[in-house]
Design an enzyme around this catalytic site. Structure first.
Site, short mmCIF file in Angstrom:
data_model
loop_
_atom_site.label_atom_id
_atom_site.label_comp_id
_atom_site.label_asym_id
_atom_site.label_seq_id
_atom_site.Cartn_x
_atom_site.Cartn_y
_atom_site.Cartn_z
N ASP A 162 -26.80 28.81 24.45
CA ASP A 162 -27.90 28.07 25.08
C ASP A 162 -27.73 28.20 26.59
OD1 ASP A 162 -30.16 26.60 25.49
OD2 ASP A 162 -29.46 24.78 24.49
N ASP A 175 -30.14 25.40 14.91
CA ASP A 175 -28.78 24.96 15.25
C ASP A 175 -28.81 23.45 15.37
OD1 ASP A 175 -30.06 24.91 18.10
OD2 ASP A 175 -28.15 23.87 18.29
N CYS A 222 -18.49 22.89 -5.18
CA CYS A 222 -18.38 23.46 -3.83
C CYS A 222 -17.16 24.35 -3.72
CB CYS A 222 -18.31 22.32 -2.80
SG CYS A 222 -18.07 22.90 -1.11
N CYS A 232 -15.56 25.20 -1.09
CA CYS A 232 -14.74 25.00 0.10
C CYS A 232 -13.34 24.51 -0.26
CB CYS A 232 -15.42 24.06 1.10
SG CYS A 232 -14.98 22.32 0.95
N CYS A 277 -12.92 20.74 -1.24
CA CYS A 277 -13.36 20.38 -2.59
C CYS A 277 -12.49 21.02 -3.67
CB CYS A 277 -14.82 20.77 -2.78
SG CYS A 277 -15.93 19.77 -1.78
N HIS A 297 -16.18 21.42 4.81
CA HIS A 297 -17.09 21.11 3.71
C HIS A 297 -18.55 21.09 4.17
CE1 HIS A 297 -19.05 19.55 0.24
NE2 HIS A 297 -19.68 18.73 1.08
#
Ligand code: GUN
Ligand code: ZN
Length: 374
Positions: A93, A268, A306, A308, A311, A337
């Protein structure tokens, strides 16, 4: 191998579309959610984590990296990719928005915006040419023009004047970066507040200048969802169909779905990373506030489906304990997560668009993420 800036559209569904944007550091499948890495790090994660959760592009901030460690230092050390050890695409940005939200004592003039550093109070000037030079030093794949994000509630006179200046700044940014330089792309930012004709004027002026992509700025600034969706639905079709469209600073799951439905390609937001750090976790069954007492003895994973590491390895009871004890690992596991959830949700959305069942997917998600929550 496509040249940076190539944007190929895939199947669409209504106004929602899929596509692929080529950057100097690889391709990005759209629609995409970009995790925020303000200070050259997605807080608590390593680049390997980002690759594992299939982040395809991350965001960095000109304002922060210019003030600390300094864009010239980053350039000397090989650019932002090398400095932070991330070899995928980066969007930066321009700093305009952060100057308006973080710094003190701002002064807007034709030349640019003068501001005080939030770190040490020192005075600095961001001109269109300066923010381009900084982003060239950082070496980001997608640079943003300097703009003024009009505060919510600004009247028409203020918004008109601000828009005229934002357009002149956009033109100067384009002149400072006509293209080419290391394949860095430059996106324009539509402003115009909550006045539809000013939004249209902004889009037309930016189109006339010509950018590699077009963003909608000045949204998610305190307005209601209805107001945001109203502008979104009206302004998105004004952006050229053959260029990527980016909705800045948005958002919550249902806002991403509304954006995609309107034809937005890129998003974003700090929401998944910030919420992770305050214990709010996203799942396909809805939001979980991990600090709640009901999880004290809960031996089950946050979301058994999940992939990840959090998890796959830990119980809700353990995640709650880490959070309550303010342990560093809590930030890391929760961030892993939440960004995994956003990544999977976007992959499912892309697949739903390709399969022509985006409306059904959107309805499914909206049932789990009602309007009275984020
Ligand atoms: N991030 C969220 N909204 C905006 C905006 O209006 N302008 C810029 N530059 N960044 C943003
Ligand atoms: Zn998980």
């Amino acid at each position: 191998m496509n040249v940076p800036g190539t944007f190929t559209l895939g199947p669409g569904d209504g106004n929602a579309r899929t596509g692929c944007l080529t950057t100097a550091h690889g391709d990005v499948e759209t629609p995409i959610f970009m995790p925020v890495g303000t200070q050259g790090t997605v807080k608590s994660l390593c680049p390997t984590d980002l690759h594992d959760l299939k982040a395809q592009i991350i965001l960095g901030n000109t304002y922060h990296l210019y003030l600390r460690p300094g864009d010239e230092l980053v350039a000397k050390l090989g650019g932002l990719h090398r400095f932070m050890g991330w070899d995928g695409p980066i969007l930066t940005d321009s700093g305009g928005f952060q100057v308006f939200s973080l710094s003190g004592l701002r002064q807007i003039a034709e030349e640019g915006v003068t501001f005080s550093s939030h770190i040490d109070g020192s005075r600095h000037l961001f001109s269109p040419e300066k923010v381009i030079a900084i982003q060239q030093n950082l070496g980001s794949d997608i640079m943003m023009v300097l703009d003024e994000c009009v505060p919510y509630g600004a009247d028409r006179a203020y918004t008109e004047k601000s828009l005229a200046l934002t357009t002149r700044w956009a033109r100067r940014c384009r002149q400072a970066h006509p293209g080419g330089h290391r394949g860095q792309l430059l996106f324009g930012i539509v402003q115009g507040g909550f006045f539809k004709d000013l939004r249209a004027e902004s889009a037309a002026q930016l189109l006339e200048i010509g950018f590699d992509g077009y963003a909608l700025g000045g949204l998610s600034v305190g307005e209601s969802r209805e107001e945001m969706y109203d502008i979104l639905g009206d302004a998105t079709p004004l952006l050229p169909a053959d260029r990527p469209r980016y909705l800045m600073g948005v958002g919550a799951p249902r806002d991403l779905l509304a954006g995609m439905a309107a034809g937005i390609d890129m998003f974003d937001c700090v929401l998944p990373t910030r919420n992770a750090r305050n214990g709010t976790l996203f799942t396909f069954q809805g939001k979980v506030n991990i600090k709640r007492a009901e999880y004290r003895e809960d031996d089950t994973p946050l979301d058994p489906t999940c992939p990840c590491y959090a998890c796959q390895t830990f119980s809700k009871a353990y995640l709650r304990h880490l959070y309550v004890a303010r342990e560093l690992l809590s930030y890391r596991l929760n961030t892993l997560h939440n960004l995994t959830f956003f990544s999977i949700m976007m992959e499912r959305a892309r697949q739903a668009i390709r399969d022509g069942r985006f409306a059904a997917f959107r309805a499914e998600m909206e049932a789990v993420y009602p309007t009275d929550e984020e």
